[in-house]
Design a protein around this motif. Structure first.
Motif, PDB file in Angstrom:
ATOM      1  N   ASP A 225       1.682  61.266 -16.166  1.00  0.00           N
ATOM      2  CA  ASP A 225       1.322  61.999 -17.426  1.00  0.00           C
ATOM      3  C   ASP A 225       1.380  63.552 -17.606  1.00  0.00           C
ATOM      4  N   GLY A 226       2.497  63.956 -16.980  1.00  0.00           N
ATOM      5  CA  GLY A 226       2.725  65.311 -16.783  1.00  0.00           C
ATOM      6  C   GLY A 226       1.828  66.449 -16.174  1.00  0.00           C
ATOM      7  N   TRP A 227       0.733  66.019 -15.652  1.00  0.00           N
ATOM      8  CA  TRP A 227      -0.056  66.796 -14.705  1.00  0.00           C
ATOM      9  C   TRP A 227      -0.278  66.623 -13.317  1.00  0.00           C
ATOM     10  N   ARG A 228       0.008  65.513 -12.904  1.00  0.00           N
ATOM     11  CA  ARG A 228      -0.151  65.219 -11.296  1.00  0.00           C
ATOM     12  C   ARG A 228       1.382  64.728 -10.764  1.00  0.00           C
ATOM     13  N   GLY A 229       1.606  65.780  -9.691  1.00  0.00           N
ATOM     14  CA  GLY A 229       2.928  65.176  -9.377  1.00  0.00           C
ATOM     15  C   GLY A 229       2.856  65.241  -7.679  1.00  0.00           C
ATOM     16  N   PHE A 230       3.764  64.173  -7.360  1.00  0.00           N
ATOM     17  CA  PHE A 230       4.283  64.254  -5.863  1.00  0.00           C
ATOM     18  C   PHE A 230       5.691  64.392  -5.364  1.00  0.00           C
ATOM     19  N   VAL A 231       5.837  65.038  -4.242  1.00  0.00           N
ATOM     20  CA  VAL A 231       7.022  65.309  -3.823  1.00  0.00           C
ATOM     21  C   VAL A 231       6.921  65.374  -2.361  1.00  0.00           C
ATOM     22  N   GLY A 232       8.111  65.021  -1.669  1.00  0.00           N
ATOM     23  CA  GLY A 232       8.166  65.068   0.053  1.00  0.00           C
ATOM     24  C   GLY A 232       9.364  64.326   0.616  1.00  0.00           C
ATOM     25  N   GLY A 233       9.058  63.883   1.504  1.00  0.00           N
ATOM     26  CA  GLY A 233      10.386  63.070   2.195  1.00  0.00           C
ATOM     27  C   GLY A 233      10.459  61.581   2.244  1.00  0.00           C
ATOM     28  N   LEU A 234       9.276  60.943   1.537  1.00  0.00           N
ATOM     29  CA  LEU A 234       9.163  59.554   1.849  1.00  0.00           C
ATOM     30  C   LEU A 234      10.184  58.762   0.767  1.00  0.00           C
ATOM     31  N   ASN A 235      10.827  57.709   0.999  1.00  0.00           N
ATOM     32  CA  ASN A 235      11.305  56.798   0.168  1.00  0.00           C
ATOM     33  C   ASN A 235      10.379  55.449   0.265  1.00  0.00           C
ATOM     34  N   VAL A 236      10.962  54.656  -0.660  1.00  0.00           N
ATOM     35  CA  VAL A 236      10.056  53.219  -0.678  1.00  0.00           C
ATOM     36  C   VAL A 236      10.535  52.228   0.194  1.00  0.00           C
ATOM     37  N   GLY A 237      10.167  52.142   1.282  1.00  0.00           N
ATOM     38  CA  GLY A 237      10.562  50.914   1.994  1.00  0.00           C
ATOM     39  C   GLY A 237       9.592  50.988   3.411  1.00  0.00           C
ATOM     40  N   GLU A 238       9.507  49.729   3.898  1.00  0.00           N
ATOM     41  CA  GLU A 238       8.552  49.465   5.121  1.00  0.00           C
ATOM     42  C   GLU A 238       8.789  50.349   6.168  1.00  0.00           C
ATOM     43  N   GLU A 239      10.004  50.918   6.354  1.00  0.00           N
ATOM     44  CA  GLU A 239      10.163  51.639   7.628  1.00  0.00           C
ATOM     45  C   GLU A 239       9.271  53.006   7.299  1.00  0.00           C
ATOM     46  N   VAL A 404       7.140  71.455   1.369  1.00  0.00           N
ATOM     47  CA  VAL A 404       7.309  70.169   1.491  1.00  0.00           C
ATOM     48  C   VAL A 404       8.340  69.565   0.395  1.00  0.00           C
ATOM     49  N   GLY A 405       9.086  68.837   0.927  1.00  0.00           N
ATOM     50  CA  GLY A 405      10.059  68.374  -0.137  1.00  0.00           C
ATOM     51  C   GLY A 405      11.218  67.487   0.715  1.00  0.00           C
ATOM     52  N   SER A 406      12.399  67.455  -0.092  1.00  0.00           N
ATOM     53  CA  SER A 406      13.242  66.418   0.517  1.00  0.00           C
ATOM     54  C   SER A 406      14.694  67.214   1.171  1.00  0.00           C
ATOM     55  N   MET A 407      14.446  68.461   1.397  1.00  0.00           N
ATOM     56  CA  MET A 407      16.015  69.207   1.972  1.00  0.00           C
ATOM     57  C   MET A 407      15.805  69.056   3.360  1.00  0.00           C
ATOM     58  N   ASN A 408      17.073  68.637   3.918  1.00  0.00           N
ATOM     59  CA  ASN A 408      17.254  68.464   5.139  1.00  0.00           C
ATOM     60  C   ASN A 408      18.136  69.892   5.626  1.00  0.00           C
ATOM     61  N   LEU A 409      18.293  70.130   6.911  1.00  0.00           N
ATOM     62  CA  LEU A 409      19.102  71.072   7.363  1.00  0.00           C
ATOM     63  C   LEU A 409      20.462  70.697   7.790  1.00  0.00           C
ATOM     64  N   ASP A 410      21.285  70.050   6.813  1.00  0.00           N
ATOM     65  CA  ASP A 410      22.437  69.625   7.100  1.00  0.00           C
ATOM     66  C   ASP A 410      23.436  69.900   5.798  1.00  0.00           C
ATOM     67  N   ASN A 411      24.724  69.691   6.029  1.00  0.00           N
ATOM     68  CA  ASN A 411      25.629  69.844   4.995  1.00  0.00           C
ATOM     69  C   ASN A 411      25.229  69.295   3.610  1.00  0.00           C
ATOM     70  N   ARG A 412      25.055  67.863   3.805  1.00  0.00           N
ATOM     71  CA  ARG A 412      24.576  66.975   2.427  1.00  0.00           C
ATOM     72  C   ARG A 412      23.752  67.735   1.765  1.00  0.00           C
ATOM     73  N   SER A 413      22.325  68.212   2.441  1.00  0.00           N
ATOM     74  CA  SER A 413      21.264  68.669   1.727  1.00  0.00           C
ATOM     75  C   SER A 413      21.797  70.129   1.068  1.00  0.00           C
ATOM     76  N   LEU A 414      22.342  70.881   2.164  1.00  0.00           N
ATOM     77  CA  LEU A 414      22.654  72.452   1.626  1.00  0.00           C
ATOM     78  C   LEU A 414      23.794  72.472   0.347  1.00  0.00           C
ATOM     79  N   ARG A 415      24.668  71.476   0.395  1.00  0.00           N
ATOM     80  CA  ARG A 415      25.625  71.244  -0.582  1.00  0.00           C
ATOM     81  C   ARG A 415      26.077  70.384  -1.346  1.00  0.00           C
ATOM     82  N   LEU A 416      25.809  69.174  -0.784  1.00  0.00           N
ATOM     83  CA  LEU A 416      26.276  68.006  -1.435  1.00  0.00           C
ATOM     84  C   LEU A 416      25.212  67.251  -2.335  1.00  0.00           C
TER      85      LEU A 416
END
Length: 473
Positions: A225-239, A404-416
């Motif tokens: 509804d535009g006012w409550r947000g979530f962000v981080g490292g988790l995807n949707v999977g049992e692992e 807190v977010g999705s950024m890793n310290l690798d070339n994929r996150s840094l550039r790709l």
């Protein structure tokens, strides 16, 4: 089987080398880093038999239309000197500590704003409990975006929750990455569409591009509804709930925020949605959250004019004066981030990095091992998390800042990849992150400066070879 005529073999070899030269020229003109360009050019010219096919999958960059959309929206909606932005900044004046991160704000065209309520979600169970509660309370619309959605118990629980809200008249929009969710069966989306949910696969071209493994959308975003947000490292999977050995228990972190920065969180989703569908969404402004925290949503990606994710890390590291604690599953920093980490040590900053002790991607793990030993020699304290796989992407700076977010310290996150994180300035929230990270570091084994010499010589050769692939990792 008859032998191919020598003339035909010669023609095929010449054709491969000609194609390799054409691809090398393309790599020279379009690869983002000199190191990557050198690697591709030499490989394509000298060994096209081995490099031409991988370049079709990894070297293409076909999303100029997305870049144009992104730049036009930035120019129109995210000008720091725009009267609307100035009014917003006056209503939600940022913490004075935000001044040392102003380069990030200016680079992204996104203001630091106060007035946020923040909630740290320490693991998968807490994260999905909060996300499902938010979904159940949605009244108008839901924005849901993940890099990976699996058709397992957790994925079907998400599916059921979204269908229930759609049946209640809530507009539900879902994005997932076409490569990250490559094993998601068509039936998963079909069931959602039949129930009134709009769901699309993100791609750098609006139609399916089978020859594009780079430039993935690695973001994890949920907005209610535009006012409550979530962000981080988790995807949707049992692992991500720690239910799948050998990587279990899985260690990850998410966060919830309420306040004006949620507008930038949903703007990042809307831009992705408009690219895929051609239609912008009708979104609501965030409600006042009666909180004190200052926050900025940093959405980065390869469509930016600069390498914004790398620059985000460089500026954040340079801002540290007493402490810089990082957790990342992949430690493959570029030269700028590597230098920033070493300079922080020379400034007397307590620099600590937590990385996995077990591998989910073998080549990345090998390259990370070499970078870890080199940083240890430079004075950075690096720990390997022992209980299971650590996937969280968290940064703690001094006593007041945490991201807190999705950024890793690798070339994929840094550039790709397209990434997103929340950079938060609030001593209370930073204290909660500190407590969490102290427990995580306590479960890590510190790498000693003499550990490299104890490695078998052939293993040392292997990690050096793996580092040569850093531009692709």
């Amino acid at each position: 089987m008859p032998h191919l005529p020598f003339a035909l073999i010669s023609a095929l070899v010449l054709l491969l080398h000609a194609a390799g030269i054409v691809a090398a020229i393309h790599a020279l003109m379009h690869t983002r880093t000199p190191q990557g360009a050198v690697a591709w050019v030499f490989g394509l010219v000298l060994l096209p038999y081995f490099t031409l096919l991988p370049y079709l999958f990894l070297g293409s960059k076909r999303f100029s239309g997305y870049a144009e959309l992104h730049h036009s929206r930035q120019a129109r909606l995210q000008q720091l000197d725009d009267p609307a932005q100035l009014a917003l900044s006056a209503e939600y004046p940022p913490h004075p500590g935000a001044q040392r991160y102003q380069a990030i704000s200016k680079m992204l065209g996104v203001p630091f704003l106060s007035g946020h309520r923040l909630r740290l979600l320490v693991n998968g169970a807490a994260s999905f409990e909060a996300i499902f509660a938010a979904i159940a309370s949605a009244e108008h619309y839901l924005l849901v975006q993940f890099f990976i959605i699996h058709d397992d118990a957790l994925g079907r629980k998400l599916q059921a929750a979204l269908l229930e809200r759609a049946a209640a008249g809530v507009r539900v929009y879902v994005l997932y990455d076409g490569v990250g969710s490559h094993d998601l069966p068509p039936s998963y989306g079909a069931i959602l569409r039949a129930g009134g949910v709009e769901i699309h696969r993100f791609a750098t071209r609006r139609w399916r591009n089978r020859f594009q493994l780079n430039f993935r959308n690695h973001r994890k975003v949920v907005v209610m509804d535009g006012w409550r947000g979530f962000v981080g490292g988790l995807n949707v999977g049992e692992e991500y709930l720690g239910h799948k050995p050998p990587l279990a228990p899985w260690r990850d972190t998410h966060m919830e925020l309420q306040g004006p920065a949620v507008a930038d969180l949903q703007l990042a989703f809307d831009e992705n949605w408009q690219w895929i569908t051609g239609q912008p969404l009708k979104l609501s402004a965030p409600r006042p959250a009666a909180g004190q925290a200052t926050a900025l949503i940093a959405a980065t990606g390869p469509a930016d004019a600069q390498e914004t994710c790398s620059l985000f890390f460089v500026q954040a590291i340079h801002a540290a004066r007493q402490r810089l604690w990082l957790t990342t599953p992949y430690l493959v920093p570029d030269s700028a981030v590597n230098a920033a980490l070493q300079l922080a040590v020379f400034r007397g900053v307590d620099v600590r990095i937590l990385i996995p002790a077990i591998a989910d991607h073998r080549t990345v793990f090998l390259a990370s091992t070499l970078y870890a030993h080199e940083l240890v020699r430079a004075g950075v304290r690096i720990f390997r998390y022992q209980p299971g796989f650590i996937h969280q992407k968290v940064m703690l700076i001094d006593d007041d800042t945490a991201s807190v977010g999705s950024m890793n310290l690798d070339n994929r996150s840094l550039r790709l990849n397209f990434e997103i994180t929340s950079l938060n300035i609030d001593s209370t929230f930073a204290g909660e992150v500190e407590t969490m990270l102290q427990a995580d570091f306590a479960q890590g084994r510190e790498i000693d400066v003499a550990d490299y010499a104890r490695l078998h010589y052939l293993y040392r050769v292997l990690i050096h070879v793996a580092r040569l692939l850093s531009p692709l990792l």
